[in-house]
Design an enzyme around this catalytic site. Structure first.
Site, PDB file in Angstrom:
ATOM      1  N   HIS A   1       6.303 -11.298  -1.877  1.00 16.92           N
ATOM      2  CA  HIS A   1       5.872 -10.017  -2.456  1.00 16.92           C
ATOM      3  C   HIS A   1       4.951  -9.282  -1.487  1.00 16.92           C
ATOM      4  O   HIS A   1       4.375  -9.903  -0.602  1.00 16.92           O
ATOM      5  CB  HIS A   1       5.006 -10.255  -3.702  1.00 16.92           C
ATOM      6  CG  HIS A   1       5.619 -11.074  -4.765  1.00 16.92           C
ATOM      7  ND1 HIS A   1       6.184 -10.525  -5.889  1.00 16.92           N
ATOM      8  CD2 HIS A   1       5.729 -12.415  -4.922  1.00 16.92           C
ATOM      9  CE1 HIS A   1       6.622 -11.486  -6.682  1.00 16.92           C
ATOM     10  NE2 HIS A   1       6.364 -12.647  -6.124  1.00 16.92           N
ATOM     11  N   TYR A   2       4.732  -8.005  -1.740  1.00 12.60           N
ATOM     12  CA  TYR A   2       3.526  -7.377  -1.200  1.00 12.60           C
ATOM     13  C   TYR A   2       2.627  -7.033  -2.372  1.00 12.60           C
ATOM     14  O   TYR A   2       3.089  -6.899  -3.506  1.00 12.60           O
ATOM     15  CB  TYR A   2       3.815  -6.180  -0.299  1.00 12.60           C
ATOM     16  CG  TYR A   2       4.439  -4.925  -0.877  1.00 12.60           C
ATOM     17  CD1 TYR A   2       4.004  -4.352  -2.073  1.00 12.60           C
ATOM     18  CD2 TYR A   2       5.432  -4.249  -0.169  1.00 12.60           C
ATOM     19  CE1 TYR A   2       4.560  -3.167  -2.549  1.00 12.60           C
ATOM     20  CE2 TYR A   2       6.005  -3.077  -0.647  1.00 12.60           C
ATOM     21  CZ  TYR A   2       5.556  -2.548  -1.839  1.00 12.60           C
ATOM     22  OH  TYR A   2       6.109  -1.382  -2.318  1.00 12.60           O
ATOM     23  N   THR A   3       1.317  -6.894  -2.079  1.00 15.37           N
ATOM     24  CA  THR A   3       0.363  -6.671  -3.170  1.00 15.37           C
ATOM     25  C   THR A   3       0.470  -5.256  -3.746  1.00 15.37           C
ATOM     26  O   THR A   3       0.258  -5.053  -4.938  1.00 15.37           O
ATOM     27  CB  THR A   3      -1.077  -6.915  -2.683  1.00 15.37           C
ATOM     28  OG1 THR A   3      -1.268  -6.154  -1.479  1.00 15.37           O
ATOM     29  CG2 THR A   3      -1.324  -8.381  -2.406  1.00 15.37           C
TER      30      THR A   3
ATOM     31  N   GLU B   1       2.121 -13.646  -1.926  1.00 16.29           N
ATOM     32  CA  GLU B   1       1.791 -12.216  -1.811  1.00 16.29           C
ATOM     33  C   GLU B   1       1.258 -11.926  -0.403  1.00 16.29           C
ATOM     34  O   GLU B   1       0.409 -12.668   0.110  1.00 16.29           O
ATOM     35  CB  GLU B   1       0.691 -11.833  -2.803  1.00 16.29           C
ATOM     36  CG  GLU B   1       1.098 -11.856  -4.271  1.00 16.29           C
ATOM     37  CD  GLU B   1       1.693 -10.520  -4.745  1.00 16.29           C
ATOM     38  OE1 GLU B   1       1.783  -9.574  -3.926  1.00 16.29           O
ATOM     39  OE2 GLU B   1       2.062 -10.455  -5.936  1.00 16.29           O
TER      40      GLU B   1
ATOM     41  N   HIS C   1      10.998 -10.186  -3.826  1.00 17.51           N
ATOM     42  CA  HIS C   1      10.912  -9.809  -5.241  1.00 17.51           C
ATOM     43  C   HIS C   1      12.032  -8.832  -5.621  1.00 17.51           C
ATOM     44  O   HIS C   1      12.625  -8.921  -6.673  1.00 17.51           O
ATOM     45  CB  HIS C   1       9.537  -9.192  -5.516  1.00 17.51           C
ATOM     46  CG  HIS C   1       9.137  -9.258  -6.953  1.00 17.51           C
ATOM     47  ND1 HIS C   1       7.985  -8.669  -7.410  1.00 17.51           N
ATOM     48  CD2 HIS C   1       9.717  -9.816  -8.043  1.00 17.51           C
ATOM     49  CE1 HIS C   1       7.885  -8.884  -8.720  1.00 17.51           C
ATOM     50  NE2 HIS C   1       8.915  -9.578  -9.125  1.00 17.51           N
TER      51      HIS C   1
ATOM     52  N   ASP D   1       9.435  -4.519  -3.549  1.00 17.31           N
ATOM     53  CA  ASP D   1       8.664  -5.304  -2.573  1.00 17.31           C
ATOM     54  C   ASP D   1       9.418  -6.579  -2.181  1.00 17.31           C
ATOM     55  O   ASP D   1      10.220  -7.059  -2.974  1.00 17.31           O
ATOM     56  CB  ASP D   1       7.262  -5.632  -3.130  1.00 17.31           C
ATOM     57  CG  ASP D   1       7.286  -6.566  -4.335  1.00 17.31           C
ATOM     58  OD1 ASP D   1       8.061  -6.321  -5.267  1.00 17.31           O
ATOM     59  OD2 ASP D   1       6.543  -7.563  -4.338  1.00 17.31           O
TER      60      ASP D   1
HETATM   61 ZN   LIG Z   1       6.261  -8.421  -6.333  1.00 19.72          ZN
END
Ligand SMILES: [Zn+2]
Length: 242
Positions: A27-29, A92, A134, A144
């Protein structure tokens, strides 16, 4: 590997078995700052978390232990798996994301991610095609880690799959229309084989989103949600690797 211990209360209290871990989801935040992201992921009210967070300097924070199910994936699907929190490790990466100013991931971040993934893959025997983003598992809701995420570099470390096709040759098929219905059917069959949850019965809106997720991952310089011959060739090559 050095990690900074943090604590997020957002996980299932019942522990899972080691062999139930089958995937890694990246993921990215997508928030303004690292501090804000950590606060949210550790706040009982947010009901979201992840196992690891890697900041821009490559520092790894551990928020939830592997044996606990963290709440990072939401409604999702990959291969034969549904709602992937139970069977995955969520990582993340700090990045403001598309909403607040999407930037390239830092070298330190990616280097540490590779080290972390290698440890997890070995420990839990995670199949190479089960390391995904994700957006791959929830294409109608999520974008993301996005098109700046270096999947190709990771694949060189056996983290995730990639195609082996000549990029110059491939580009000749870009935007070339798919005429036959049979080819469209083939494309979604290949995607299924790779792991994407799709069927011809789903509507155009969903098809478009899945196509975009596929492009975001494997053809990042043109994400238009339209099926062309280049996408078909890439999908066909990837399907052989699973
Ligand atoms: Zn995500």
């Amino acid at each position: 590997m050095q990690t900074v211990e943090y604590y997020s209360p957002n996980y299932n209290k019942k522990e899972r078995s080691k062999k139930s871990i089958k995937m890694i989801v990246i993921h990215y935040t997508g928030m303004q700052s690292e501090r804000e992201s950590l606060n949210r992921l550790c706040n009982v009210k947010s009901k979201v978390s992840c196992h690891y967070l890697i900041n821009k300097n490559g520092k790894i924070f551990r928020l939830v232990r592997d044996k606990n199910t963290a709440w990072h994936a939401g409604k999702s699907c990959w291969s034969k798996y549904r709602n992937l929190n139970e069977c995955s490790i969520g990582i993340e990466l700090v990045n403001k994301g598309h909403q607040f100013g999407y930037t390239s991931f830092t070298q330190k971040q990616i280097l540490q991610l590779i080290i972390l993934c290698k440890i997890l893959i070995k420990k839990y025997k995670i199949p190479i095609n089960n390391i995904i983003g994700h957006s791959d598992i929830a294409p109608t809701r999520k974008i993301d880690p996005g098109e700046k995420f270096p999947w190709k570099i990771l694949s060189k470390h056996k983290i995730g799959i990639w195609f082996n096709l000549n990029p110059k040759l491939l580009k000749k098929f870009r935007k070339k229309k798919i005429e036959k219905k049979q080819d469209k059917i083939k494309f979604f069959r290949y995607l299924n084989k790779v792991g994407y949850c799709t069927s011809l019965r789903t509507n155009n809106f969903v098809h478009n989103k899945i196509l975009k997720a596929f492009q975001r991952h494997y053809r990042k310089d043109l994400i238009n949600g339209l099926l062309d011959q280049e996408c078909l060739i890439i999908a066909s090559n990837l399907a052989k690797k699973t």
